[in-house]
Enzyme design. Structure first.
Site, PDB file in Angstrom:
ATOM      1  N   CYS A 382       0.831  -1.205   0.000  1.00 17.24           N
ATOM      2  CA  CYS A 382       0.000   0.000   0.000  1.00 17.24           C
ATOM      3  C   CYS A 382       0.869   1.259   0.000  1.00 17.24           C
ATOM      4  O   CYS A 382       1.449   1.571  -1.026  1.00 17.24           O
ATOM      5  CB  CYS A 382      -1.026  -0.037   1.133  1.00 17.24           C
ATOM      6  N   HIS A 508      -3.694  -4.975   0.357  1.00 15.30           N
ATOM      7  CA  HIS A 508      -3.113  -5.522   1.593  1.00 15.30           C
ATOM      8  C   HIS A 508      -3.186  -7.047   1.577  1.00 15.30           C
ATOM      9  O   HIS A 508      -4.131  -7.622   2.133  1.00 15.30           O
ATOM     10  CB  HIS A 508      -3.884  -5.008   2.814  1.00 15.30           C
ATOM     11  N   GLU A 510      -1.604  -9.046   3.333  1.00 14.11           N
ATOM     12  CA  GLU A 510      -1.454  -9.614   4.678  1.00 14.11           C
ATOM     13  C   GLU A 510      -2.795  -9.975   5.312  1.00 14.11           C
ATOM     14  O   GLU A 510      -2.876 -10.869   6.144  1.00 14.11           O
ATOM     15  CB  GLU A 510      -0.669  -8.645   5.588  1.00 14.11           C
TER      16      GLU A 510
HETATM   17  N1  GLN Z   1      -1.921   6.710   2.836  1.00 14.12           N
HETATM   18  C1  GLN Z   1      -2.048   5.988   1.622  1.00 14.12           C
HETATM   19  C2  GLN Z   1      -3.401   6.192   0.970  1.00 14.12           C
HETATM   20  O1  GLN Z   1      -4.333   6.590   1.605  1.00 14.12           O
HETATM   21  C3  GLN Z   1      -1.757   4.510   1.833  1.00 14.12           C
HETATM   22  C4  GLN Z   1      -2.706   3.828   2.743  1.00 14.12           C
HETATM   23  C5  GLN Z   1      -2.212   2.525   3.286  1.00 14.12           C
HETATM   24  O2  GLN Z   1      -1.019   2.244   3.271  1.00 14.12           O
HETATM   25  N2  GLN Z   1      -3.119   1.700   3.799  1.00 14.12           N
HETATM   26  O3  GLN Z   1      -3.551   5.950  -0.209  1.00 14.12           O
END
Ligand code: GLN
Length: 535
Positions: A382, A508, A510
């Site tokens: 992410c 994600h 994970e």
């Molecule tokens: N802050 C970033 C976004 O909002 C990544 C979010 C995250 O890593 N879950 O796109």
């Protein structure tokens, strides 16, 4: 009709109610029962999505895009099931429903009160999953500790439900602490007696006591607990400190927890629970034949629970290769151009964690540059993927001020920008791109090799995305978009060519790794890190 098990906690928080609930669910699942677990949290946030990890650890996301308590992650990892919004309810959500109904006139003419309106809504939610007909047994974990003011409506709801459902259909497990006083050299039962008394004062008599302890409970302690807490002797279960959370189902089996529970619920209990695959996993977890060191770069690394799904996903993947994956937490703020060799030089792989906001962002970008140039396996999740894009733009495409609009709203090169769907959004709760989306994989990519599929699904939680205006320049320079959401034309996976393993994912992975099904990206990364070490 489903049978219900309620799990309450006494004496102290952090005793591991979630792990206990998941462990008994595992034992029951091993006997062929269909089981699910739900968590009721007594705080007023509508969901934990707006809490930072310092407050409540990681926020877990379900397929249907609910931002939930991290215990749901344990439930999924233990049981290899999928949970949903219905599995996590907070006081905020309960009140929101009741208040909305009041405004709609549902209680017209009546005074709306904690009892019966709030407790009725809690009861309705507690029964909901069981009414689907999908489950033989529903386990409900109550967050918080007995005696907390905010827990009272939940305890009252359990009291009423126990009565309404009847003796063989509902039971209460109370998880408690038996402290060891080293000066006296003794285990002490008094805090548990008080906690059970507190529960009884609210009309709930626990059926089973699960006693967290650092030392074995002898017969005297067990009978004392049974006598003073009014439970059967066989219902006093020892939960001694375990080497890992994955050992707990075996400890519970040794205590006969499943038999005791099934007897109380008037369900067949002959034979034994079959969870041999799980036991084989734990055996391999205990007996690794090799070891790798992975740097986890994030800004909450000092918190045990902040990246819990990532840590657990590495355990699942490591076991596949009989490899202990040592996670070296590295605070992104501690990295700068002068200490990269010292901090990252010995690592077999580098992961850059998800996150929000600009604190520590430059350290993450430096770490990625180091991994890219030194051909160290890299895995960006992410925000970690977004940082890989920024690093590549700055150092390969020479766009020196390249950034994400999240961190630098005035950059002239917003290689990561706000998704179109997010532009009008001003409310913070539940408004990100959340939950499962499909992603098409490019045939000759690393991602394809690992997933072995044309299309995959993984869970998202972010507002920003790769800016497609730059896609061509990136691809010409060697960073490829190998996974895309075709419907919304979003880049979901990036890879760098001519590197042993360099992948960044906007989702994600994970969240969907389980003991039974380790995630392919984590497996691939661990394998690459092993190869790097053995080189
Ligand atoms: N802050 C970033 C976004 O909002 C990544 C979010 C995250 O890593 N879950 O796109």
């Amino acid at each position: 009709m489903s049978k219900h098990i309620f799990v309450t906690g006494g004496v102290s928080s952090s005793l591991g109610k979630g792990i206990f609930a998941a462990s008994i669910a595992k034992l029951l699942q091993g006997r062929g029962y269909k089981v699910t677990i739900q968590k009721f949290d007594p705080y007023i946030n509508v969901d934990p999505g707006t809490l930072n990890p310092y407050e409540h650890g990681e926020c877990f996301v379900t397929d249907d895009g609910a931002e939930t308590d991290l215990d749901l992650g344990h439930y999924e990892r233990f049981l290899n099931i999928r949970t949903s919004q219905a599995n996590n309810v907070t006081t905020g959500r309960i009140y929101q429903t009741v208040i909305n109904k009041e405004r709609e006139g549902a209680y017209l003419g009546k005074t709306v009160q904690v009892i019966p309106h709030i407790t009725d809504e809690i009861k309705r939610r507690m029964l909901l999953l069981g009414e689907s007909g999908e489950y033989d047994i529903v386990i409900t974990e109550l967050g918080g500790t007995v005696g907390d003011i905010e827990s009272l409506p939940y305890i009252e709801a359990v009291r009423q439900l126990k009565w309404e459902l009847g003796k063989d259909n509902a039971l209460v497990c109370h998880l408690t602490l038996i402290p060891f006083l080293s000066a006296a050299g003794e285990l002490k039962t008094k805090p548990t007696q008080h906690s059970v008394k507190e529960l009884s004062r609210n009309g709930v008599q626990p059926d089973i006591l699960i006693c967290r302890t650092e030392h074995k409970l002898d017969d005297d302690i067990r009978s004392k607990l049974a006598r003073f807490c009014n439970v059967d002797l066989e219902c006093v279960l020892e939960a001694i400190d375990a080497p890992s959370i994955y050992h707990v189902p075996m400890l519970m089996e040794a205590e006969n927890a499943d038999v005791t529970i099934l007897k109380k619920l008037a369900l067949p209990y002959e034979g034994k629970s079959n969870f041999d695959n799980w036991k084989a996993f734990v055996h391999k977890l205990n007996n690794p034949v090799k070891k790798i060191e992975i740097g986890l770069i994030g800004k909450y690394v000092e918190l045990q629970d902040a990246y819990i799904s990532i840590n657990e996903a590495f355990k699942h993947a490591g076991v596949v290769f009989s490899c202990k994956v040592e996670i070296i937490p590295i605070h992104s703020e501690s990295l700068n151009t002068t200490n990269l060799d010292e901090k990252l030089g010995k690592l077999n792989g580098i992961v850059v964690a998800p996150g929000f906001g600009d604190r520590g962002i430059e350290g993450k970008i430096e770490a990625i540059r180091y991994a890219r140039l030194n051909k160290i396996p890299f895995f960006g999740i992410c925000l970690g993927m977004q940082c890989a894009v920024i690093e590549f733009a700055r150092n390969v495409l020479s766009l020196k001020d390249a950034h994400s609009l999240e961190m630098d709203p005035s950059t002239t090169n917003p290689v990561i920008h706000l998704m179109a769907s997010q532009k009008e959004v001003s409310k913070k709760g539940g408004t990100m791109r959340l939950g499962q989306y499909s992603c098409d994989l490019a045939k000759d990519s690393l991602a394809y090799k690992l997933y072995q599929a044309d299309q995959i699904k993984d869970r998202h939680r972010h507002r920003y995305e790769f800016n497609n205006d730059y896609l061509e320049s990136f691809e010409n320079a060697g960073m490829l978009a190998t996974g895309k959401n075709v419907e919304n034309n979003l880049v979901e996976i990036i890879e760098v060519k001519d590197h042993p393993f360099f992948i960044g994912v906007q989702f994600h992975p994970e969240y969907s790794s389980t003991v039974a099904k380790p995630h392919p990206l984590f497996k691939g990364f661990v394998e690459a890190a092993i190869a790097m070490k053995e080189q």
